[in-house]
Design a protein around this motif. Sequence first.
Motif, short mmCIF file in Angstrom:
data_model
loop_
_atom_site.label_atom_id
_atom_site.label_comp_id
_atom_site.label_asym_id
_atom_site.label_seq_id
_atom_site.Cartn_x
_atom_site.Cartn_y
_atom_site.Cartn_z
N VAL A 1 11.11 14.85 3.14
CA VAL A 1 9.62 14.39 3.69
C VAL A 1 8.36 14.45 2.56
CG1 VAL A 1 7.36 16.36 5.06
CG2 VAL A 1 9.39 16.55 5.61
N VAL A 2 7.66 13.77 3.12
CA VAL A 2 6.81 13.10 1.52
C VAL A 2 5.16 14.31 2.15
CG1 VAL A 2 5.57 11.62 0.21
CG2 VAL A 2 7.82 10.75 0.96
N HIS A 3 4.71 13.83 3.03
CA HIS A 3 3.85 14.31 3.30
C HIS A 3 3.64 15.10 4.79
CE1 HIS A 3 1.42 11.40 0.59
NE2 HIS A 3 1.65 12.59 -0.05
N ALA A 4 3.58 16.16 4.52
CA ALA A 4 3.37 16.75 6.06
C ALA A 4 2.47 17.82 5.84
CB ALA A 4 4.27 17.91 6.38
N PRO A 5 0.77 17.77 6.70
CA PRO A 5 0.66 16.51 7.90
C PRO A 5 0.77 15.34 7.03
CG PRO A 5 -1.28 17.90 7.48
CD PRO A 5 0.37 18.59 6.92
N ALA A 6 0.42 14.48 7.43
CA ALA A 6 0.16 12.71 7.17
C ALA A 6 -1.04 12.37 7.65
CB ALA A 6 1.77 12.22 7.36
N LYS A 7 -1.61 11.30 6.87
CA LYS A 7 -2.95 10.48 8.17
C LYS A 7 -1.84 9.31 8.67
CE LYS A 7 -6.17 12.84 5.25
NZ LYS A 7 -7.16 12.24 4.02
N LYS A 8 -2.58 8.67 8.93
CA LYS A 8 -2.12 6.90 9.71
C LYS A 8 -2.98 6.41 8.15
CE LYS A 8 -3.06 7.13 14.63
NZ LYS A 8 -4.43 6.76 15.53
N HIS A 9 -2.19 5.13 7.94
CA HIS A 9 -2.19 4.29 6.92
C HIS A 9 -2.34 3.43 7.23
CE1 HIS A 9 -1.09 7.75 4.81
NE2 HIS A 9 0.25 7.65 4.90
N LYS A 10 -2.80 1.87 6.73
CA LYS A 10 -2.57 0.98 6.50
C LYS A 10 -1.03 -0.38 6.96
CE LYS A 10 -7.42 0.30 5.40
NZ LYS A 10 -7.98 -0.47 4.56
N PHE A 11 -0.95 -1.16 7.36
CA PHE A 11 0.75 -1.20 7.46
C PHE A 11 0.25 -2.32 6.35
CE2 PHE A 11 3.42 -5.07 8.06
CZ PHE A 11 4.05 -4.27 8.80
N GLY A 12 1.22 -2.25 5.35
CA GLY A 12 0.85 -2.84 3.94
C GLY A 12 2.17 -2.59 2.89
N LYS A 13 2.36 -3.54 2.33
CA LYS A 13 3.19 -3.12 0.97
C LYS A 13 2.58 -1.99 -0.31
CE LYS A 13 5.98 -5.02 -3.00
NZ LYS A 13 5.11 -3.82 -3.74
N GLN A 14 1.40 -2.01 -0.11
CA GLN A 14 0.72 -0.99 -1.12
C GLN A 14 0.74 0.89 -0.15
OE1 GLN A 14 -3.51 -1.46 -0.97
NE2 GLN A 14 -3.96 0.11 -2.61
N THR A 15 0.95 0.59 1.36
CA THR A 15 0.49 2.20 1.90
C THR A 15 2.58 2.66 1.18
OG1 THR A 15 -0.76 1.83 3.67
CG2 THR A 15 1.40 3.39 3.74
N VAL A 16 3.49 1.88 1.31
CA VAL A 16 5.01 1.82 0.91
C VAL A 16 5.30 2.27 -0.38
CG1 VAL A 16 7.35 1.13 0.38
CG2 VAL A 16 6.15 0.43 2.42
N ASP A 17 4.50 1.70 -1.76
CA ASP A 17 4.27 2.04 -2.71
C ASP A 17 3.68 3.35 -2.59
OD1 ASP A 17 5.34 -0.17 -3.55
OD2 ASP A 17 3.23 -0.99 -3.80
N THR A 18 2.63 3.83 -2.21
CA THR A 18 1.68 5.36 -2.40
C THR A 18 2.43 5.83 -1.94
OG1 THR A 18 -0.10 4.19 -2.28
CG2 THR A 18 0.22 6.04 -1.31
N VAL A 19 3.47 5.49 -0.73
CA VAL A 19 4.28 7.06 -0.43
C VAL A 19 5.75 7.11 -1.31
CG1 VAL A 19 5.74 7.91 1.59
CG2 VAL A 19 3.79 6.45 2.16
N ARG A 20 5.74 5.75 -1.92
CA ARG A 20 7.81 5.77 -2.25
C ARG A 20 6.97 7.06 -3.80
NH1 ARG A 20 7.96 0.90 -3.49
NH2 ARG A 20 9.59 0.62 -1.62
N ARG A 21 5.74 6.55 -4.22
CA ARG A 21 5.13 7.11 -5.89
C ARG A 21 4.92 8.40 -5.21
NH1 ARG A 21 1.01 4.61 -5.66
NH2 ARG A 21 -0.80 6.43 -5.54
N ALA A 22 4.32 8.95 -4.28
CA ALA A 22 4.89 10.80 -3.29
C ALA A 22 5.50 11.14 -3.62
CB ALA A 22 3.77 11.01 -2.82
N SER A 23 7.13 10.69 -3.41
CA SER A 23 8.53 11.40 -3.32
C SER A 23 8.85 11.58 -4.51
CB SER A 23 9.10 9.77 -2.42
OG SER A 23 9.38 9.05 -4.03
N VAL A 24 8.25 11.20 -5.53
CA VAL A 24 8.59 11.87 -6.88
C VAL A 24 8.03 12.10 -7.38
CG1 VAL A 24 10.38 9.62 -6.86
CG2 VAL A 24 8.63 9.21 -7.94
N GLN A 25 7.21 12.98 -7.01
CA GLN A 25 6.17 13.36 -8.00
C GLN A 25 6.70 15.56 -8.16
OE1 GLN A 25 2.30 12.63 -5.35
NE2 GLN A 25 1.80 11.47 -7.48
#
Length: 624
Positions: free
Chosen positions: A354-378
């Motif tokens: 899990v990266v975020h719990a609870p999570a918000k709705k996100h926009k479709f796109g590479k920027q969202t993937v980059d945001t979640v990827r960065r959060a996963s290793v913080q």
Amino acid sequence: MKQYTIGMAGHIDHGKTKLTEALTGINTDRLQEEQERNISIELGYAPLYEDDGMTLSIIDVPGHERFIRQMIAGVSGVDITMLVVAADDGVMPQTVEHLEILDYLKIQNTMVVITKVDLVDDEWLQLVLEELNRYTHDTVFEQAPTHLVDSQSETGISDLRHALLQLLEDSPYRDSMGYFRMPIDQAFQIHGIGTVVRGTVIDGVVYNRDQLFVQPGNRSVSVKSIEQFGQSVESASLGSRAALSIKGVETDTIKRGDVLSNHPSQAEAYRLDIEFKTSKYLKHSIKQRSPIKLHIGTTEVYGRIILFDRNEIQEADETVYAQLELEDSVYAFRHDLFVLRRASPKETIGGGKVVHAPAKKHKFGKQTVDTVRRASVQSPSEQLIDYLHQEEPLLTEGEIANVLNLQEAQVTSLLEQLIKTQALIQIDQSFASKAWLESQYHHVFNQLQNFHNQRPMENGLDKSIVMQTIKAPDKAQKKILNEWVNNNRIIQEQHLVKLPEFEPYIPSEIKEAVNRGLNYLYEDGLTVKEWGTYFPELEAATLESLKNYCLSKQLVIQLTEELVVHYDCFYRAVQSLYHAFPNQFSLKDAKEQLQVSRKYLIPFLETCDQLEKTRREEQYRYWT
């Protein structure tokens, strides 16, 4: 007391229950159906070892495909996992699936146990070992020691027991600093005792008489007693199996998948941002919003997968960042591990964290993937700073503990470090990111500077307008602005704010017109005309700013919305009245003395009252 739990996994009828009995002397198949069919349906438990410093117990998990849910629940939070493979069968379908699931759950201490070795010859056994090595390659079992045993003759059992204890002694002990959490895998009623729940403690410590919560739902309960394998104990900590007698809820309102915790305020999560790896044995593509079944802790919940940067996953063994939209809420924290299975046809499609719990709705796109990827290793500090930037700009120490799932002592240490490095600033009882605060101050500074340049005669901008520039909730806006005022980064006078170095002034290009208009105003005394007629060259907005400037500098006094008189003329009239009537005067007296109509006289006298120059009593006014 260090408390450890061993989990067993493997294909049906590969000897897990017999191995548990050989190690502990206890048959964990307690249900009549289990004994009649000779298969495990529910989780089984047995104590293996206990001394003054350590307890060790075993969970025997079902191996049949139908009981994957119980299997996942059983290995959540264990310290050692034994992958059990029968020598006569070798690697079977559930062996592979259990192996994959254990890899997703990141079990660090692992062993491979080959059972029923007395039934095969050395050549066959060698083939089984070679096949097993192919499947364990690049998994948590790749470097795992392998033990050959036979539960009937007890061949290798003593060596296996010793190896288990040695493995735990050589491994660093996981601390119990987090919030107490125990996913519930059984809940039942005992006559004379009441509701009892059982599970494996995956974090923290629980004590007798503790106040806890059944999650999701924040249902408050208290602990009446704690048992471990039939013995009453005062506490249970990370890694231990425990049965807790609780009061405050009815037994039938608790289900497998609920969690006992001393964490009261974690929001129920219907959405999870996740990092997961697709199964290397993936047979069918995963389409956008495909139905899935999430296994996390002892919880099983249905939902759909939402992909951020594609409409379909076709690659096996690929790391993906996505979101789960769940039908029921789950109680989960950042970095909790999970397994995803397909609702139909039944197969494991991946697993991760899990990266975020609870999570918000996100926009479709590479920027969202980059945001979640960065959060996963913080790290916790990076996660906190990011949360302060994106979610809530001000958090109290208790709120930070909730966000990071840390105990108060850990949070205090973290905050001290971040304040020392000037990453955080304390505002009242809350904490904010210094970088974020500076970015907000930059916006406010530019706003005020532009206002001062465009309207240099104004004392300042309305505080409410400035607060709206700060991207934060209303309560936080007020605290942040007050912090800047207290530090003299902004000056507040009544409801107006300005930059410290600014003083209102009349622009040079209109100074001559202003002086001329003020002279005309002075000449008219109390019988003034509309304000704008004195400054015909000025626009409406400039006229209003000029009026505010003249009022603040005591060049004029406003009698009504329409009537503005020169400051000197007003006080000249006051002095004239005072000298003529030093004690008291009537409206008629004032009219005769000042020689003005009621249109001007009434507002003048009412302004004298407001300024506390006079006090009206019936038909007379008295000097104060």
